[in-house]
Design an enzyme around this catalytic site. Structure first.
Site, PDB file in Angstrom:
ATOM      1  N   ARG A  47       0.834  -1.199   0.000  1.00  0.00           N
ATOM      2  CA  ARG A  47       0.000   0.000   0.000  1.00  0.00           C
ATOM      3  C   ARG A  47       0.869   1.249   0.000  1.00  0.00           C
ATOM      4  NH1 ARG A  47      -1.994   2.303   4.503  1.00  0.00           N
ATOM      5  NH2 ARG A  47      -2.138   0.302   5.598  1.00  0.00           N
ATOM      6  N   TYR A  99     -16.439  16.419 -16.538  1.00  0.00           N
ATOM      7  CA  TYR A  99     -16.865  15.022 -16.577  1.00  0.00           C
ATOM      8  C   TYR A  99     -17.913  14.804 -15.493  1.00  0.00           C
ATOM      9  CZ  TYR A  99     -16.600  10.068 -15.310  1.00  0.00           C
ATOM     10  OH  TYR A  99     -16.911   8.781 -14.957  1.00  0.00           O
ATOM     11  N   ASP A 171      -7.125  18.380 -15.308  1.00  0.00           N
ATOM     12  CA  ASP A 171      -7.456  17.048 -15.823  1.00  0.00           C
ATOM     13  C   ASP A 171      -6.985  17.010 -17.279  1.00  0.00           C
ATOM     14  OD1 ASP A 171      -8.639  14.809 -16.979  1.00  0.00           O
ATOM     15  OD2 ASP A 171     -10.498  15.003 -15.846  1.00  0.00           O
ATOM     16  N   LYS A 196      -8.107   5.618 -19.807  1.00  0.00           N
ATOM     17  CA  LYS A 196      -8.382   6.069 -21.165  1.00  0.00           C
ATOM     18  C   LYS A 196      -7.138   5.951 -22.047  1.00  0.00           C
ATOM     19  CE  LYS A 196     -12.438   7.232 -19.429  1.00  0.00           C
ATOM     20  NZ  LYS A 196     -12.312   7.263 -17.967  1.00  0.00           N
TER      21      LYS A 196
END
Length: 380
Positions: A47, A99, A171, A196
């Site tokens: 982690r 978005y 972004d 993406k």
């Protein structure tokens, strides 16, 4: 290194123990220690850090010219990590065209946290500046935006945020570092939905944050470590593999995107094409200034303005696939009203131009002639 070389070698090293050219998938949760607090190598618990994820994060930092990259389980997980640094009373100024998932995160998940959100057209600089006050802690933009393909001047906004000591995050999912580097233009943080274009094959869910300064990178890493939205080693490997061909794929996405936009712009049934590569687009000159190409995302609506025409088109496409997401090698079509932006209230959608007849295309890397023939028959 120039960009095409960076995608393959940037921040990358052969595996030190075996000489493997591609980083191995370290499918482990923990690492041995010789004495309490004395790990054998640089890793203790996955982690905190994992060698495969570290390889991806180093590549991400290299591509965006940042000091620190972090890989997350999704783009929204990356955005959420950034939001964890805010507290009640802080204010966020965000682009009005976002978005749907980002808008939902801001307005639904954080609605009772005491954080104040302002949504504004960032091209109205006077309006934007009027919203900045001593409580403003974050400015968040997409450019190009999803799905209206609006651009904002990153350098101009960065100048204002620096003067006011406000963190500026961009972004960069639609543009990718192949076309645009917001950190070089003055932003502090870049976010990617790596699901993406970075991964590029519609087979992995991932997100990324890249910080310009190491100190901010350390803060984001602590917030990621403390909340746990990390990317697993196998997914890290897949995104890193995708990045190796980012420059090749983006070149074809751009080539095909321009051809599709031109075709649609001349079709009698199409009213408006939203694509910055068109000379008639209001953001064309800004795109030429801060981007190195125009990308593969194209939105359009119909002369009729009818929802039925959009639905008919989406039911008739054959090579394009009606599906969520974008940025894969295959061409996809999206009906924003019911898909990616369904979480945005209807009045807000209409205010920013997301009408019932709007279709968003993610133009893939197939033969452009085949894609155009598919659009022809679907529009017939």
């Amino acid at each position: 290194m120039k960009f095409n070389t960076k995608t393959i070698h940037g921040g990358q090293h052969h595996d030190s123990s075996t000489g493997a050219v591609m980083p191995p998938v370290y499918q482990t949760t923990t690492f041995a220690q010789t004495s309490p607090g004395q790990p054998i190598g640089d890793y203790e618990y996955s982690r905190t850090a994992n060698p495969t994820r570290s390889a991806l994060e180093n590549a991400l930092a290299s591509l965006e010219n940042g000091a620190r990259g972090l890989a997350f389980s999704s783009g929204l997980a990356a955005t959420d990590c950034l939001m964890r640094g805010l507290k009640a009373g802080d204010e966020v100024i965000a682009m009005d065209d976002l978005y749907g998932g980002t808008y939902r995160l801001f307005t639904k998940i954080y609605k009772d946290s005491g954080i104040v959100f302002h949504f504004v057209d960032m091209n109205d600089m006077e309006k934007f500046k009027s919203l900045i006050n001593e409580n403003t802690k974050l400015v968040w933009v997409e450019t190009p935006t999803n799905p209206m393909m609006k651009l904002v001047d990153i350098e101009a906004i960065a100048k204002i945020t620096k003067e006011n000591k406000v963190i500026f995050a961009v972004d960069n999912t639609f543009a990718t570092p192949y076309l645009q580097n917001p950190l070089d233009l003055g932003a502090d943080i870049v976010m990617h939905s790596a699901t993406k274009y970075l991964a590029g094959h519609s087979d992995v869910m991932a997100g990324a944050l890249i910080m310009k300064e190491e100190q901010l990178g350390k803060q984001m890493h602590f917030q990621q470590f403390a909340t746990g939205a990390i990317l697993g080693p196998m997914d890290s490997f897949l995104v890193l593999r995708g990045i190796k061909t980012l420059h090749l794929r983006m070149q074809r996405h751009c080539e095909n995107g321009e051809k599709i936009a031109e075709f649609l712009n001349n079709h009698p049934k199409v009213k408006t094409v939203y694509y910055p590569g068109l000379k008639t687009n209001p953001f064309h000159e800004l795109a030429k200034k801060q981007m190195r190409g125009f990308g593969g995302m194209v939105s359009f609506n119909f002369v009729s303005g009818k929802k039925e025409d959009a639905i008919d088109f989406l039911e008739k496409i054959k090579i394009f696939t009606l599906a969520e997401s974008l940025g894969g090698v295959e061409s996809l079509a999206n009906y924003s009203v019911m898909m990616a932006h369904a979480s945005i209230p209807e009045d807000k959608r209409k205010e920013i131009g997301i009408t019932d007849d709007l279709v968003r295309l993610s133009v893939g890397i197939e033969d452009a002639d085949d894609l155009i023939e598919d659009l022809k028959q679907a529009l017939a």
